[in-house]
Design an enzyme around this catalytic site. Structure first.
Site, PDB file in Angstrom:
ATOM      1  N   PRO A 188       0.798  -1.225   0.000  1.00 37.55           N
ATOM      2  CA  PRO A 188       0.000   0.000   0.000  1.00 37.55           C
ATOM      3  C   PRO A 188       0.833   1.278   0.000  1.00 37.55           C
ATOM      4  O   PRO A 188       1.862   1.367   0.674  1.00 37.55           O
ATOM      5  CB  PRO A 188      -0.812  -0.101   1.300  1.00 37.55           C
ATOM      6  CG  PRO A 188      -0.865  -1.551   1.604  1.00 37.55           C
ATOM      7  CD  PRO A 188       0.427  -2.123   1.102  1.00 37.55           C
ATOM      8  N   ASN A 189       0.361   2.231  -0.760  1.00 44.84           N
ATOM      9  CA  ASN A 189       0.921   3.586  -0.859  1.00 44.84           C
ATOM     10  C   ASN A 189       2.271   3.667  -1.560  1.00 44.84           C
ATOM     11  O   ASN A 189       2.804   4.756  -1.725  1.00 44.84           O
ATOM     12  CB  ASN A 189       0.988   4.251   0.519  1.00 44.84           C
ATOM     13  CG  ASN A 189      -0.372   4.418   1.124  1.00 44.84           C
ATOM     14  OD1 ASN A 189      -1.268   4.971   0.504  1.00 44.84           O
ATOM     15  ND2 ASN A 189      -0.552   3.920   2.335  1.00 44.84           N
ATOM     16  N   ARG A 194       5.450  10.766  -3.081  1.00 43.59           N
ATOM     17  CA  ARG A 194       5.006  10.537  -1.694  1.00 43.59           C
ATOM     18  C   ARG A 194       6.123  10.916  -0.731  1.00 43.59           C
ATOM     19  O   ARG A 194       7.181  10.289  -0.728  1.00 43.59           O
ATOM     20  CB  ARG A 194       4.657   9.064  -1.488  1.00 43.59           C
ATOM     21  CG  ARG A 194       4.269   8.756  -0.060  1.00 43.59           C
ATOM     22  CD  ARG A 194       4.102   7.280   0.190  1.00 43.59           C
ATOM     23  NE  ARG A 194       3.723   7.052   1.562  1.00 43.59           N
ATOM     24  CZ  ARG A 194       3.849   5.888   2.179  1.00 43.59           C
ATOM     25  NH1 ARG A 194       4.330   4.847   1.543  1.00 43.59           N
ATOM     26  NH2 ARG A 194       3.489   5.764   3.437  1.00 43.59           N
ATOM     27  N   TYR A 223      10.924   9.172   1.534  1.00 45.40           N
ATOM     28  CA  TYR A 223      11.028   8.060   0.587  1.00 45.40           C
ATOM     29  C   TYR A 223      11.859   8.372  -0.658  1.00 45.40           C
ATOM     30  O   TYR A 223      12.050   7.492  -1.491  1.00 45.40           O
ATOM     31  CB  TYR A 223       9.623   7.608   0.164  1.00 45.40           C
ATOM     32  CG  TYR A 223       8.808   7.123   1.331  1.00 45.40           C
ATOM     33  CD1 TYR A 223       9.059   5.885   1.906  1.00 45.40           C
ATOM     34  CD2 TYR A 223       7.804   7.910   1.889  1.00 45.40           C
ATOM     35  CE1 TYR A 223       8.326   5.444   2.990  1.00 45.40           C
ATOM     36  CE2 TYR A 223       7.063   7.475   2.973  1.00 45.40           C
ATOM     37  CZ  TYR A 223       7.326   6.240   3.517  1.00 45.40           C
ATOM     38  OH  TYR A 223       6.610   5.796   4.593  1.00 45.40           O
ATOM     39  N   ASN A 277       8.306  -5.241  -0.207  1.00 38.98           N
ATOM     40  CA  ASN A 277       8.125  -4.067   0.642  1.00 38.98           C
ATOM     41  C   ASN A 277       6.634  -4.037   0.973  1.00 38.98           C
ATOM     42  O   ASN A 277       5.827  -3.606   0.156  1.00 38.98           O
ATOM     43  CB  ASN A 277       8.556  -2.778  -0.042  1.00 38.98           C
ATOM     44  CG  ASN A 277       8.461  -1.577   0.886  1.00 38.98           C
ATOM     45  OD1 ASN A 277       7.718  -1.595   1.860  1.00 38.98           O
ATOM     46  ND2 ASN A 277       9.190  -0.526   0.564  1.00 38.98           N
ATOM     47  N   ALA A 337       2.944  -0.543   5.304  1.00 40.08           N
ATOM     48  CA  ALA A 337       2.379  -0.643   6.652  1.00 40.08           C
ATOM     49  C   ALA A 337       1.809  -2.026   6.967  1.00 40.08           C
ATOM     50  O   ALA A 337       1.548  -2.325   8.131  1.00 40.08           O
ATOM     51  CB  ALA A 337       1.298   0.417   6.838  1.00 40.08           C
ATOM     52  N   GLU A 381      12.542  -8.822   3.022  1.00 38.77           N
ATOM     53  CA  GLU A 381      11.685  -7.685   3.343  1.00 38.77           C
ATOM     54  C   GLU A 381      12.519  -6.408   3.236  1.00 38.77           C
ATOM     55  O   GLU A 381      13.622  -6.336   3.773  1.00 38.77           O
ATOM     56  CB  GLU A 381      11.131  -7.841   4.758  1.00 38.77           C
ATOM     57  CG  GLU A 381      10.180  -6.742   5.168  1.00 38.77           C
ATOM     58  CD  GLU A 381       9.552  -6.960   6.533  1.00 38.77           C
ATOM     59  OE1 GLU A 381       9.067  -5.974   7.107  1.00 38.77           O
ATOM     60  OE2 GLU A 381       9.536  -8.118   7.032  1.00 38.77           O
ATOM     61  N   HIS A 439      12.421  -2.020   3.408  1.00 38.30           N
ATOM     62  CA  HIS A 439      11.760  -0.758   3.738  1.00 38.30           C
ATOM     63  C   HIS A 439      12.697   0.373   3.347  1.00 38.30           C
ATOM     64  O   HIS A 439      13.895   0.327   3.659  1.00 38.30           O
ATOM     65  CB  HIS A 439      11.411  -0.683   5.227  1.00 38.30           C
ATOM     66  CG  HIS A 439      10.441  -1.732   5.636  1.00 38.30           C
ATOM     67  ND1 HIS A 439       9.104  -1.614   5.393  1.00 38.30           N
ATOM     68  CD2 HIS A 439      10.634  -2.932   6.221  1.00 38.30           C
ATOM     69  CE1 HIS A 439       8.487  -2.707   5.826  1.00 38.30           C
ATOM     70  NE2 HIS A 439       9.400  -3.523   6.333  1.00 38.30           N
ATOM     71  N   ARG A 484      11.383   5.812  13.284  1.00 37.63           N
ATOM     72  CA  ARG A 484      10.098   6.477  13.081  1.00 37.63           C
ATOM     73  C   ARG A 484       9.151   6.150  14.235  1.00 37.63           C
ATOM     74  O   ARG A 484       9.575   5.719  15.306  1.00 37.63           O
ATOM     75  CB  ARG A 484       9.524   6.049  11.724  1.00 37.63           C
ATOM     76  CG  ARG A 484      10.453   6.494  10.567  1.00 37.63           C
ATOM     77  CD  ARG A 484       9.929   6.144   9.234  1.00 37.63           C
ATOM     78  NE  ARG A 484       8.698   6.922   8.970  1.00 37.63           N
ATOM     79  CZ  ARG A 484       7.886   6.651   7.969  1.00 37.63           C
ATOM     80  NH1 ARG A 484       8.135   5.646   7.140  1.00 37.63           N
ATOM     81  NH2 ARG A 484       6.805   7.375   7.774  1.00 37.63           N
TER      82      ARG A 484
END
Length: 144
Positions: free
Chosen positions: A10-11, A18, A23, A73, A76, A97, A99, A106
């Protein structure tokens, strides 16, 4: 020809615009091209997919379980993507995985991944270079 699954959650479809301060400015197309460059010498192609829906991500894992490995990735969904976790538990090849941001620098809710214990490895906080590093690790046989 073998395929490497590049799966983004998502996103991440709006990368490049974004929160560029978090990012960066690379798009998913830029990332897919970079990963393709990394794996080209092995003769691997990259199958790049992005979905905002967890169900679509799960379906794509089931439909592409014949790939040589995956770079994931989850966005969330790392926090509570239990059906994604179950799909990845059944994925037969190694996966990493990734990110873009350092999730541990964060908000506290980002500090635990339900997926990470199943991954061959986790790369976080290195920007989009993390995808290239994940490709290199899979080429080197990570998780085998």
């Amino acid at each position: 020809m073998s395929e490497l699954l590049l799966l983004n959650g998502p996103n991440l479809g709006i990368l490049g615009r974004r929160e560029p301060e978090v990012y960066g400015t690379d798009t998913l197309a830029d990332i897919a091209d970079a990963v393709a460059d990394e794996v080209a010498d092995r003769g691997w192609k990259v199958l790049s997919l992005q979905y905002d829906s967890e169900g679509e991500l799960v379906r794509s894992i089931h439909e592409h379980d014949d790939t040589v490995g995956a770079i994931v990735n989850p966005g969330a969904l790392m926090i509570a993507g239990w059906s994604l976790r179950d799909a990845l538990a059944n994925y037969p090849s190694p996966w990493i995985e990734v990110h873009i941001s350092n999730v541990w620098a964060r908000e506290a809710f980002r500090h635990e991944s339900v997926l990470a214990p199943l991954a061959a490895g986790v790369i976080a906080g290195l920007g989009t270079t993390g995808y290239r590093l994940a490709a290199r690790a899979l080429l080197a046989g990570a998780g085998r």
